[in-house]
Design a protein around this motif. Structure first.
Motif, mmCIF file in Angstrom:
data_model
loop_
_atom_site.group_PDB
_atom_site.id
_atom_site.type_symbol
_atom_site.label_atom_id
_atom_site.label_comp_id
_atom_site.label_asym_id
_atom_site.label_seq_id
_atom_site.Cartn_x
_atom_site.Cartn_y
_atom_site.Cartn_z
ATOM 1 N N GLY A 140 -33.774 -32.527 -6.960
ATOM 2 C CA GLY A 140 -33.421 -33.007 -8.288
ATOM 3 C C GLY A 140 -32.630 -32.016 -9.117
ATOM 4 N N MET A 141 -32.400 -30.812 -8.592
ATOM 5 C CA MET A 141 -31.682 -29.778 -9.343
ATOM 6 C C MET A 141 -30.168 -29.972 -9.189
ATOM 7 N N PRO A 142 -29.456 -30.216 -10.299
ATOM 8 C CA PRO A 142 -28.006 -30.404 -10.197
ATOM 9 C C PRO A 142 -27.303 -29.186 -9.606
ATOM 10 N N ALA A 143 -26.383 -29.446 -8.687
ATOM 11 C CA ALA A 143 -25.571 -28.389 -8.090
ATOM 12 C C ALA A 143 -24.547 -27.882 -9.110
ATOM 13 N N LYS A 144 -23.826 -26.831 -8.729
ATOM 14 C CA LYS A 144 -22.761 -26.292 -9.591
ATOM 15 C C LYS A 144 -21.517 -27.171 -9.435
ATOM 16 N N ILE A 145 -21.592 -28.333 -10.053
ATOM 17 C CA ILE A 145 -20.613 -29.385 -9.829
ATOM 18 C C ILE A 145 -19.200 -28.965 -10.191
ATOM 19 N N LEU A 258 -42.626 -37.466 -16.701
ATOM 20 C CA LEU A 258 -43.896 -37.048 -16.106
ATOM 21 C C LEU A 258 -43.683 -36.026 -14.988
ATOM 22 N N ARG A 259 -42.587 -36.166 -14.230
ATOM 23 C CA ARG A 259 -42.272 -35.153 -13.205
ATOM 24 C C ARG A 259 -41.926 -33.818 -13.876
ATOM 25 N N GLN A 260 -41.185 -33.880 -14.958
ATOM 26 C CA GLN A 260 -40.837 -32.666 -15.682
ATOM 27 C C GLN A 260 -42.090 -32.002 -16.272
ATOM 28 N N LYS A 261 -43.035 -32.832 -16.684
ATOM 29 C CA LYS A 261 -44.315 -32.310 -17.185
ATOM 30 C C LYS A 261 -45.061 -31.552 -16.094
ATOM 31 N N MET A 262 -44.986 -32.047 -14.854
ATOM 32 C CA MET A 262 -45.633 -31.333 -13.744
ATOM 33 C C MET A 262 -44.991 -29.972 -13.520
ATOM 34 N N ASN A 263 -43.671 -29.890 -13.664
ATOM 35 C CA ASN A 263 -43.001 -28.605 -13.510
ATOM 36 C C ASN A 263 -43.465 -27.626 -14.580
ATOM 37 N N THR A 264 -43.609 -28.107 -15.803
ATOM 38 C CA THR A 264 -44.129 -27.260 -16.891
ATOM 39 C C THR A 264 -45.554 -26.809 -16.592
ATOM 40 N N PHE A 265 -46.343 -27.707 -16.029
ATOM 41 C CA PHE A 265 -47.717 -27.362 -15.636
ATOM 42 C C PHE A 265 -47.727 -26.199 -14.653
ATOM 43 N N TYR A 266 -46.840 -26.242 -13.656
ATOM 44 C CA TYR A 266 -46.810 -25.166 -12.664
ATOM 45 C C TYR A 266 -46.309 -23.852 -13.264
ATOM 46 N N GLU A 281 -34.387 -24.778 -13.993
ATOM 47 C CA GLU A 281 -32.987 -24.710 -14.378
ATOM 48 C C GLU A 281 -32.595 -23.284 -14.760
ATOM 49 N N TYR A 282 -31.413 -22.858 -14.317
ATOM 50 C CA TYR A 282 -30.934 -21.516 -14.646
ATOM 51 C C TYR A 282 -30.086 -21.519 -15.910
ATOM 52 N N THR A 283 -29.716 -22.702 -16.404
ATOM 53 C CA THR A 283 -28.904 -22.822 -17.604
ATOM 54 C C THR A 283 -29.291 -24.110 -18.324
ATOM 55 N N ASP A 284 -29.108 -24.125 -19.663
ATOM 56 C CA ASP A 284 -29.449 -25.331 -20.415
ATOM 57 C C ASP A 284 -28.392 -26.413 -20.297
ATOM 58 N N LYS A 285 -27.343 -26.163 -19.513
ATOM 59 C CA LYS A 285 -26.316 -27.179 -19.272
ATOM 60 C C LYS A 285 -26.756 -28.219 -18.239
ATOM 61 N N ILE A 286 -27.830 -27.913 -17.533
ATOM 62 C CA ILE A 286 -28.331 -28.859 -16.538
ATOM 63 C C ILE A 286 -29.778 -29.219 -16.849
ATOM 64 N N ILE A 287 -30.141 -30.452 -16.513
ATOM 65 C CA ILE A 287 -31.529 -30.908 -16.647
ATOM 66 C C ILE A 287 -31.923 -31.529 -15.318
ATOM 67 N N SER A 288 -32.973 -30.978 -14.706
ATOM 68 C CA SER A 288 -33.478 -31.518 -13.453
ATOM 69 C C SER A 288 -34.555 -32.555 -13.733
ATOM 70 N N ASN A 289 -34.587 -33.600 -12.917
ATOM 71 C CA ASN A 289 -35.705 -34.547 -12.987
ATOM 72 C C ASN A 289 -36.968 -33.946 -12.377
ATOM 73 N N HIS A 290 -36.831 -32.781 -11.710
ATOM 74 C CA HIS A 290 -37.938 -32.108 -11.019
ATOM 75 C C HIS A 290 -38.682 -33.096 -10.128
ATOM 76 N N TRP A 291 -37.872 -33.810 -9.313
ATOM 77 C CA TRP A 291 -38.448 -34.734 -8.340
ATOM 78 C C TRP A 291 -39.592 -34.060 -7.586
ATOM 79 N N LEU A 292 -39.331 -32.878 -7.040
ATOM 80 C CA LEU A 292 -40.403 -32.058 -6.490
ATOM 81 C C LEU A 292 -40.373 -30.695 -7.168
ATOM 82 N N SER A 293 -41.524 -30.240 -7.610
ATOM 83 C CA SER A 293 -41.645 -28.875 -8.108
ATOM 84 C C SER A 293 -41.895 -27.951 -6.925
ATOM 85 N N CYS A 294 -41.171 -26.836 -6.915
ATOM 86 C CA CYS A 294 -41.226 -25.912 -5.774
ATOM 87 C C CYS A 294 -41.500 -24.499 -6.266
ATOM 88 N N ILE A 295 -42.099 -23.715 -5.411
ATOM 89 C CA ILE A 295 -42.298 -22.299 -5.698
ATOM 90 C C ILE A 295 -41.776 -21.463 -4.532
#
Length: 375
Positions: A140-145, A258-266, A281-295
């Protein structure tokens, strides 16, 4: 034993059954019908930008039909992100072409623009200009389009944007799934929204959508009998599946939140764990749906990836390693690869964690109790 906490299970919103019942009542039990047309319109309105959407049987089918329409054939080469699910790469083989795998950059874990340009220059020097580029928005993380599209434009190579995991993610306030010459979506059972199984090809013109539907319905010519001038495929979405999708569209934004909330939880749960990084996200120019939260778990952490995964498994909580890069897969062992092994490093130290929009406070308590064991 306590019930299983899954990585990403289907989550119904409640109205899906209404669309399905209507399909049964009107006998639209076919790979066409009002739900298919309605779901396509819902997606077009959601994505914006005057896009045209053709609903298909899977995201993999969508990539395949994008390659078909870009005239990728035997002997051609297609540049593909290596850090992805096999569904991004396999359709290249369906066409008899050769995938050329490109490594990741570490900000988004997606295709590195520098390695992409390096690969293009090298393939051209060898006498073969790549026919297409497949970019993925991983987890869900946008690439450097902008950077990737700039490279593609410089060499006049069309882009297939694999947004299978990124419905609801944005890049500079624009929806992922709207940047490619063709873009693809997935509605598999584990995605942000699901049609049980299914996908879509996002097209830039109505003609491309019509061509996609033509190929997806066995490429039947306009004739009073069954006549076929080109090879077609049985790739159209059913009216029943599309009915599920129409109901799911009503709660898409809620599920993304709700997926984004899970990322905040982690992020909160791991904030005091040295050597553990939550993918964000490494920049505020992108917003991920955080389909899966990863570590990722580095060597300075108090525990290894394997130790943490075992503890979660013992608690009946599903985790999964990050995607194994395509260039490391046995089936692609002799395939060209360009990069510095960044994706391999991520694979070795990363895990996907439960991220579903249907996780409860009790589920989060159970997850947190395992994390707390490593304090």
């Amino acid at each position: 034993m306590k019930s299983k906490i899954w990585l990403s299970s289907p989550h119904m919103g409640g109205t899906e059954q209404n669309y399905i019942n209507e399909a049964f009542e009107t006998n639209w039990i076919a790979p066409l019908g009002p739900n298919v047309s309605g779901f396509e319109l819902d997606l077009e309105n959601y994505l914006g930008g005057n896009k045209n959407v053709a609903c298909l049987s899977s995201g993999t089918a969508a990539i395949h039909l994008a390659l078909v329409q870009l005239d990728v054939k035997r002997g051609d080469e297609v540049l593909c992100q290596t850090f992805t699910f096999c569904g991004s790469a396999n359709p290249i083989i369906y066409q008899g072409a050769t995938p050329i795998f490109i490594d990741s950059e570490m900000d988004t874990w997606n295709m590195c623009p520098n390695h992409l340009e390096e690969a293009i220059k090298d393939r051209i020097s060898k006498g073969i200009k790549p026919k297409a580029i497949i970019i993925v928005h991983l987890y869900g993380m946008p690439a450097k389009i902008n950077e990737l599209l700039s490279v593609a434009k410089n060499y006049n190579i069309p882009v297939i944007e694999d947004a299978a995991e990124a419905l609801g993610s944005t890049y500079n306030s624009r929806k992922c799934g709207t940047f490619g010459d063709f873009s693809i979506l997935s509605f598999n059972g584990n995605k942000i929204i699901t049609t049980s199984g299914g996908g879509a090809l996002v097209c830039n013109s109505l003609d491309d959508k019509k061509n996609t539907i033509f190929y997806a319905t066995q490429a039947r010519d306009s004739a009073p009998h069954y006549q076929h001038s080109v090879i077609g495929y049985n790739y159209r979405m059913s009216n029943i599946s599309a009915g599920i999708g129409r109901g799911q569209m009503e709660i898409l934004d809620k599920h993304v939140a709700l997926r984004q909330k899970m990322n905040t939880f982690y992020k909160e749960s791991f904030k005091n764990h040295k050597g553990v990084s939550v993918f964000q996200e490494y920049t505020d120019k992108i917003i991920s749906n955080h389909w899966l939260s990863c570590i990722t778990i580095s060597e300075v952490a108090k525990f290894t990836k394997e130790e943490f995964q075992k503890a979660m498994n013992d608690a009946n909580i599903e985790t999964r390693p990050l995607w194994k890069p395509m260039h490391l897969q046995p089936v692609f062992k002799n395939t060209p690869y360009y990069g510095n092994h960044e994706s391999e490093s991520l694979f070795n130290k990363g895990l996907c964690l439960p991220s579903g929009s249907n996780l409860t406070d009790k589920d989060r308590e159970r997850i947190n109790s395992v994390i707390a064991c490593f304090n």
